[in-house]
Design an enzyme around this catalytic site. Structure first.
Site, PDB file in Angstrom:
ATOM      1  N   GLU A   1       0.790  -1.232   0.000  1.00 34.29           N
ATOM      2  CA  GLU A   1       0.000   0.000   0.000  1.00 34.29           C
ATOM      3  C   GLU A   1       0.825   1.286   0.000  1.00 34.29           C
ATOM      4  O   GLU A   1       0.740   2.096   0.929  1.00 34.29           O
ATOM      5  CB  GLU A   1      -0.971   0.016   1.186  1.00 34.29           C
ATOM      6  CG  GLU A   1      -2.139  -0.909   1.018  1.00 34.29           C
ATOM      7  CD  GLU A   1      -3.233  -0.675   2.051  1.00 34.29           C
ATOM      8  OE1 GLU A   1      -3.021   0.113   2.993  1.00 34.29           O
ATOM      9  OE2 GLU A   1      -4.301  -1.288   1.922  1.00 34.29           O
TER      10      GLU A   1
ATOM     11  N   GLU B   1      -5.994  -8.469   1.314  1.00 38.84           N
ATOM     12  CA  GLU B   1      -6.724  -7.973   2.481  1.00 38.84           C
ATOM     13  C   GLU B   1      -8.200  -7.962   2.117  1.00 38.84           C
ATOM     14  O   GLU B   1      -8.593  -7.409   1.089  1.00 38.84           O
ATOM     15  CB  GLU B   1      -6.270  -6.572   2.898  1.00 38.84           C
ATOM     16  CG  GLU B   1      -4.874  -6.518   3.466  1.00 38.84           C
ATOM     17  CD  GLU B   1      -4.469  -5.115   3.912  1.00 38.84           C
ATOM     18  OE1 GLU B   1      -5.369  -4.297   4.247  1.00 38.84           O
ATOM     19  OE2 GLU B   1      -3.257  -4.833   3.924  1.00 38.84           O
TER      20      GLU B   1
END
Length: 789
Positions: free
Chosen positions: A408, A490
């Site tokens: 990320e 995720e």
């Protein structure tokens, strides 16, 4: 075979430096000086995390990201053992963070990243034994992380003594390049170093041992190793009728590498002396990632039922020993979990050893956000060493099937980010060509078109496309021509996205984005277990939306996934309790306030209804209240959602009965509790090893006269431990509590709390007692011995 880790290493000595450490918080000008009087410093054992000791405070500079934990600078000192023989190497499995190592005041080395395993050759500093080892730890510059890290020497420290001619640290690379039912072709690359001041004739013998310790293959080779240099031996061995490493039967083999060097013999002759050996566990297995049929292990399709794990463990903070890790994996196994993503850093090696032995697949990850969160000043200098530290250390674990080089980045899709990604993935592929490489993509971009454009750029540099919260865009990726294996890195536990929106508040279990698609390899829920840090406003201390809380208790939401994941029959009933106290959380990762109890007296007085969910993998569920039949519902009518009921409340019992082909396969009952009467203790094991590391989790439950947990009890429970153990921490799963994690008491939360008791090294018996005002107490006694008896 002497231990779970394989054969003994006969010609080298390795030991953990656990005891004898002295510690002080705060900086010390002459902290490395061997003449410093540190007699008033605190005596501690390693692993050690000073942050978990508190005090947690809203004014601490770690702020919500770090769970409001204390940080700062600290010093550790101890004397090296007097009996060092041979060439000493010091290994730190993890120090958080920015640490410097000194021996007798001389600087040995430093490392800014707090998760890398680092080796230091102490022979270069003339170490012979008894010198003062000092470590300065600086966890004080903010921001440097997005979650709780702990502070200090929070993982093990090892001292290894070898001959000057020896296998290098993590110098063995075992590859199973060709495997079928009849034979496994094993390639062993072994780096042997020569720290002598003259060339040495070296022979390397490598034996492959099976799980019973029997030699099943042998190879030998010779080479001249120049002074101050190394030689990489390449040996190929063949194992007949190999036993595969599988999730259900995680069989391991062991490569034992014995180093011989020529030595002068009688009358001018020479003899080869064994001077070093090293044992490397590995597994014989094949795996394949495909874009259209997902993931295969040993030729069989496997869906990854995974979770993301942070490295802390509740009241233990970051100083987590093997038993705590084992207990966590045992609980995840109960839920049907078969895969772990090490979010977002290299884990401690014990976790990977356990995944090898217990049958979990692993995505091994280094770094979060690369140049962000405090890494700008050192990333360029250290990224290569941190990446190689992870891969060299972890490459022989059969559980690891994917490397991840990051997660990320804020600048997702930018030119600079893509350049860094290409640099990291290319390096990882060169360091280990046997596994694919990926990166954790965030769901960022200008609408679906922008997200897809960013993903297309990333897809050019990864082998597997992993996405955080992107299930609703999988079809868009395929339509854009992305032909890579897809994995959910995720995933939310209860909700998912829809269309251009990142959220759709419908209770669709995201598992079915794997179940219903042949081209998706699996999911990793965020998170598997509650963790400290990434908190809300004070008094929040952490992220409370895992399947399992910090005490190790499975939440009702965990049963939602157990019903989807488990191969065993499951039914679980949970009541929606709008009065339930629960920690502050981000709504997108939350869900209904579910409770495992049947105490709603206000509904009985008003003849009200209670909303009930049942989770099952069976065909149908029957519901009974006080043995009165309420009805039957079929799982197929709900698809990826839980079965929902509205029950007219009566105190007593509510029982869910799961049936398959008309036969009862599982039952679950909720029961109304009366007034609190006693504290009842239970333990997760019956014996402990006298090693100073073994743990027993002691659960204290407030119960009524019938032994039923009182769900709203919040009594303060006092624990007392005597004999061969001590309290390592206390917890109740409430991340909004302002009570300390290190102490002798803790308030019950939803009727329960725990004490984690650590065994001593002397053995005997440990006695544990618990009491609370106005309630009957309880006690338990456990044996503590060298072998757990």
């Amino acid at each position: 075979m002497s231990t779970a880790d394989g054969p003994d290493e006969q010609h080298r000595r390795s030991r953990r430096l656990e005891t004898g450490w002295r510690f002080t918080r705060g900086d010390v000008d002459d902290g490395a000086d061997p003449a410093l009087d540190d007699s008033d410093w605190e005596a501690v054992e390693v692993p050690h995390d000073w942050s978990i000791e508190g005090p947690f405070d809203p004014d601490n500079p770690s702020e919500a990201a770090g769970g409001f934990a204390p940080e700062g600078v600290g010093w550790y000192r101890r004397d090296l053992p007097e009996d060092i023989e041979g060439e000493p190497t010091l290994r730190f499995d993890g120090v958080y963070r920015d640490f410097d190592v000194y021996v007798d005041g001389e600087h040995v080395g430093s490392r800014p990243y707090g998760y890398s395993t680092v080796n230091y050759d102490l022979s270069e500093f003339g170490v012979t034994g008894g010198e003062t080892l000092a470590v300065r730890v600086a966890n004080d510059e903010h921001p440097h992380t997005r979650w709780y890290t702990g502070s200090g020497i929070y993982r093990d420290v090892h001292l290894t003594e070898t001959d000057p001619v020896s296998v290098a640290p993590f110098g063995t690379d075992v590859r199973t390049n060709a495997v079928n039912r009849q034979r496994a072709e094993v390639q062993v690359l072994t780096e042997v170093t020569n720290d002598d001041d003259e060339a040495v004739e070296v022979a390397l013998e490598t034996d492959i041992l099976d799980a019973d310790g029997e030699i099943v293959a042998t190879a030998g080779d010779e080479a001249t190793v120049e002074p101050g240099a190394f030689h990489e031996f390449e040996q190929r061995l063949s194992v007949a009728d190999p036993e595969r490493w599988t999730l259900d039967d995680p069989t391991r083999y062991f490569a034992r590498s014995v180093v011989y060097r020529e030595d002068g013999g009688d009358e001018g002759g020479s003899a080869a002396l064994a001077v070093d050996d090293s044992v490397t566990p590995f597994g014989v297995r094949t795996f394949e990632w495909t874009a259209d049929e997902a993931f295969f292990l040993n030729g069989e399709p496997v869906d990854m039922k995974g979770v993301n794990l942070h490295h802390d463990a509740g009241c233990l903070g970051a100083a987590v020993t093997e038993r705590a890790l084992e207990r966590r994996l045992e609980t995840l196994k109960e839920l049907g979990c078969n895969a772990i993503r090490t979010a977002h850093n290299p884990p401690q090696p014990e976790l990977l050893d356990l995944c090898d032995r217990m049958g979990f697949l692993v995505v091994d990850e280094v770094y979060d956000k690369w140049r962000h969160v405090g890494a700008e000043e050192w990333f360029d200098e250290w990224w290569d060493e941190d990446l190689s530290a992870m891969i060299d250390r972890d490459r022989n674990h059969p559980s690891i099937v994917l490397w991840s080089v990051g997660n990320e980045n804020f600048d997702q899709g930018s030119d600079e980010m893509i350049e860094d990604l290409a640099m990291l993935t290319e390096a990882a592929s060169e360091m280990d060509p046997t596994r694919p490489v990926t990166y954790g993509n965030p769901p960022w971009g200008d609408g679906t078109e922008g997200v897809v454009e960013n993903i297309e750029r990333v897809a050019e540099h990864v082998d597997v496309l992993v996405g955080n919260y992107q299930e609703h865009w999988y079809d868009d990726y395929r339509e854009a021509g992305i032909d890579l294996p897809v994995l959910g890195s995720e995933n939310r536990r209860f909700f998912r996205g829809a269309d251009d929106e990142p959220l759709a508040f419908v209770p669709r279990n995201p598992w079915y984005d794997v179940e219903e698609r042949d081209d998706v390899c699996g999911q990793f829920l965020w998170p598997g277990i509650d963790y400290l840090g990434e908190a809300r406003e004070w008094p929040s201390k952490g992220w409370p939306t895992g399947l399992i809380d910090t005490t190790g208790a499975i939440k009702p939401s965990g049963r939602f996934h157990q019903a989807a994941w488990s191969e065993e029959p499951v039914v679980f009933a949970a009541a929606v309790d709008h009065d339930r106290e629960r920690p502050a959380c981000r709504p997108a990762w939350s869900g209904p306030p579910l409770s495992e109890h049947w105490n709603f007296p206000d509904r009985e007085d008003s003849q009200g209804f209670v909303n009930v969910y049942t989770y099952t993998n069976a065909e149908e569920v029957e519901l009974y209240q006080n043995d009165e039949y309420l009805g039957t519902q079929h799982a197929d009518d709900y698809g990826p959602r839980p079965i929902e009921w509205y029950v007219p409340y009566e105190s007593g019992t509510l029982r869910a009965v799961a049936k398959e082909d008309g036969e009862v396969v599982d039952e679950h009952e909720l029961e109304t509790a009366g007034e609190p009467a006693a504290v009842e203790l239970s333990v997760d094991r019956e014996t402990l090893a006298a090693d100073g590391r073994d743990l027993v989790y002691v659960e204290a439950t407030v119960v009524d006269d019938e032994g039923v947990r009182v769900p709203r009890a919040d009594h303060e429970v006092d624990f007392a431990v005597s004999g061969a153990g001590e309290i390592a921490g206390v917890d109740n799963g409430n991340l909004d509590s302002d009570e300390p994690w290190v102490g002798e008491s803790r308030s019950a939360y939803h009727g329960t709390c725990i004490a984690v008791v650590r065994a001593d090294r002397d053995g005997g018996r440990v006695e544990i007692e618990a009491e609370a005002d106005g309630l009957d107490g309880d006690g338990v006694t456990l044996p503590v011995g060298a072998d757990g008896n």
